[in-house]
Design a protein around this motif. Structure first.
Motif, mmCIF file in Angstrom:
data_model
loop_
_atom_site.group_PDB
_atom_site.id
_atom_site.type_symbol
_atom_site.label_atom_id
_atom_site.label_comp_id
_atom_site.label_asym_id
_atom_site.label_seq_id
_atom_site.Cartn_x
_atom_site.Cartn_y
_atom_site.Cartn_z
ATOM 1 N N ARG A 109 8.168 3.209 -16.711
ATOM 2 C CA ARG A 109 9.344 2.886 -15.904
ATOM 3 C C ARG A 109 9.268 3.325 -14.422
ATOM 4 O O ARG A 109 10.639 3.252 -13.913
ATOM 5 N N GLU A 110 8.128 2.585 -13.504
ATOM 6 C CA GLU A 110 8.285 2.599 -11.826
ATOM 7 C C GLU A 110 8.759 1.245 -11.536
ATOM 8 O O GLU A 110 8.123 0.013 -11.362
ATOM 9 N N TRP A 111 10.550 0.915 -11.433
ATOM 10 C CA TRP A 111 10.694 -0.484 -11.573
ATOM 11 C C TRP A 111 10.387 -1.081 -10.369
ATOM 12 O O TRP A 111 10.165 -2.048 -9.959
ATOM 13 N N ASP A 112 10.676 -0.307 -9.064
ATOM 14 C CA ASP A 112 9.942 -0.951 -8.071
ATOM 15 C C ASP A 112 8.891 -1.369 -7.713
ATOM 16 O O ASP A 112 8.152 -2.620 -7.059
ATOM 17 N N ALA A 113 8.224 -0.758 -8.511
ATOM 18 C CA ALA A 113 6.278 -1.334 -8.273
ATOM 19 C C ALA A 113 5.974 -2.892 -9.055
ATOM 20 O O ALA A 113 5.738 -2.640 -8.456
ATOM 21 N N SER A 114 6.842 -2.377 -10.144
ATOM 22 C CA SER A 114 6.602 -3.148 -10.874
ATOM 23 C C SER A 114 7.197 -4.918 -10.434
ATOM 24 O O SER A 114 6.578 -5.950 -10.261
ATOM 25 N N SER A 123 0.880 -1.596 0.140
ATOM 26 C CA SER A 123 0.154 0.069 0.109
ATOM 27 C C SER A 123 0.874 1.017 -0.377
ATOM 28 O O SER A 123 0.219 2.229 -0.157
ATOM 29 N N ALA A 124 2.364 0.834 0.252
ATOM 30 C CA ALA A 124 2.960 2.118 0.997
ATOM 31 C C ALA A 124 2.982 2.965 -0.873
ATOM 32 O O ALA A 124 4.175 3.601 -1.120
#
Length: 336
Positions: free
Chosen positions: A191-196, A172-173
């Motif tokens: 290109r939001e690699w952390d989210a992916s 959720s963060a």
């Protein structure tokens, strides 16, 4: 090929039409109903009668069905009465389907990537330790219920070890940008690699749990198909002609063993949608499997109808793709 495709699409329409009749009648035969789900069991007869008239449930069943069919053609399946009360049933399906499809695709990839090579190696080493161990593993995969394995994986890797997330699709963060509804794909597109990566990590445990039965079936079919092909005359002829082992294994054995395997993969794709009901409940994934479970609990007929009909359409379309792929695998079928 074009005539075959058009004919199968026509069969799709017929299948959905027949299924819609059976589904509509069956749901209306269930005890309770949407009136009880909305008002509760203690509602007064007058309130129940008023709501039944508002929903059109006081009319004959065939009148209700044809009204439903007329609305469904335009995409109006009604309003959710339990899963997401007040939302369109079609919107509930559209928002939840990416979660189930994302999970099913990853589970199928795991089953195929492990099942086909392992089945081929087990056939080559028939009777050896790898063959016996793989067969035992596949039997365990079929015998162990999906929900039990899901709870076991969740307990060991999420609760005891804390190595993987216990539930949900994403932390959720993480304030990720939503584009398609597929969290992994959205992270790659933006290109939001952390989210992916976070979305992928959340899918590991449920995908492993969901892939066990497809893996076992694909493994056993691959092993049996490879064993059959290895005894064919053209394989012995290829060896007698002095062809290399890699050429024989790739072009003559594995290639010709793929037809039953591809059929099995198509059938298992439909089974994944059914298995997702339990897996999504255990890992609290807001997909169509969870929607079906909640829909049955709360008698949400509109959501159940659109989810089951859409799942049937996906199943038939997958089998159409499987049939068309036969021509790519076996050139002899292109002339039939």
């Amino acid at each position: 090929m074009l005539r075959f495709t058009v004919r199968r699409l026509g069969q799709l329409v017929l299948v959905v039409f027949v299924l819609s009749m059976l589904l509509f009648g069956w749901l209306r035969m269930l005890p309770g109903g949407p009136v009880s789900a909305l008002l509760g069991d203690r509602a007064t007869p007058a309130a129940r009668e008023q709501l039944e008239k508002a929903l059109g449930l006081d009319q004959p069943i065939f009148v209700q069905y044809f009204k439903f069919l007329g609305r469904a053609v335009t995409g109006d399946f009604g309003t959710s009465t339990g899963v997401q009360r007040g939302d369109s049933a079609l919107d509930v399906f559209i928002t939840r389907f990416p979660a189930t499809l994302e999970l099913s695709i990853l589970a199928l990839i795991l089953a195929v990537v492990v099942g086909i090579p392992l089945g081929y190696l087990a056939a080559r080493k028939r009777g050896g330790w790898l063959d016996n161990l793989s067969i035992t593993w596949s039997l365990v995969g079929v015998a162990v219920p999906v929900f039990f394995l899901a709870f076991l994986l969740k307990f060991v890797f999420a609760i005891e070890l804390g190595a993987l997330p216990a539930s949900g699709r994403q932390d959720s963060a993480i304030n990720a940008t939503r584009v398609t509804g597929f969290y992994i794909l959205d992270g790659l597109l933006t290109r939001e690699w952390d989210a992916s990566w976070n979305a992928l990590v959340h899918l590991i445990l449920p995908a492993i749990a969901l892939s066990t039965i497809p893996f076992a079936v694909i493994f056993r079919i691959t092993r049996a198909a490879v064993l059959d092909v290895m005894d064919e005359d053209y394989v012995r002829t290829a060896r007698a002609k002095g062809l290399g082992q890699m050429v024989i294994r790739r072009r003559h054995i594995l290639h010709n063993a793929m037809l039953p395997v591809v059929t099995t993969i198509g059938l298992q794709t439909g089974a994944l949608l059914a298995g997702a009901v339990l897996t999504e409940r255990v890992f609290n994934i807001a997909g169509i499997g969870q929607a079906v479970a909640i829909g049955f609990e709360r008698k949400d007929f509109p959501v159940l109808q659109v989810v089951i009909l859409a799942s049937a359409m996906v199943y038939v379309l997958v089998n159409l793709v499987v049939d068309l792929s036969y021509a790519l695998i076996d050139p002899r079928l292109r002339t039939r």
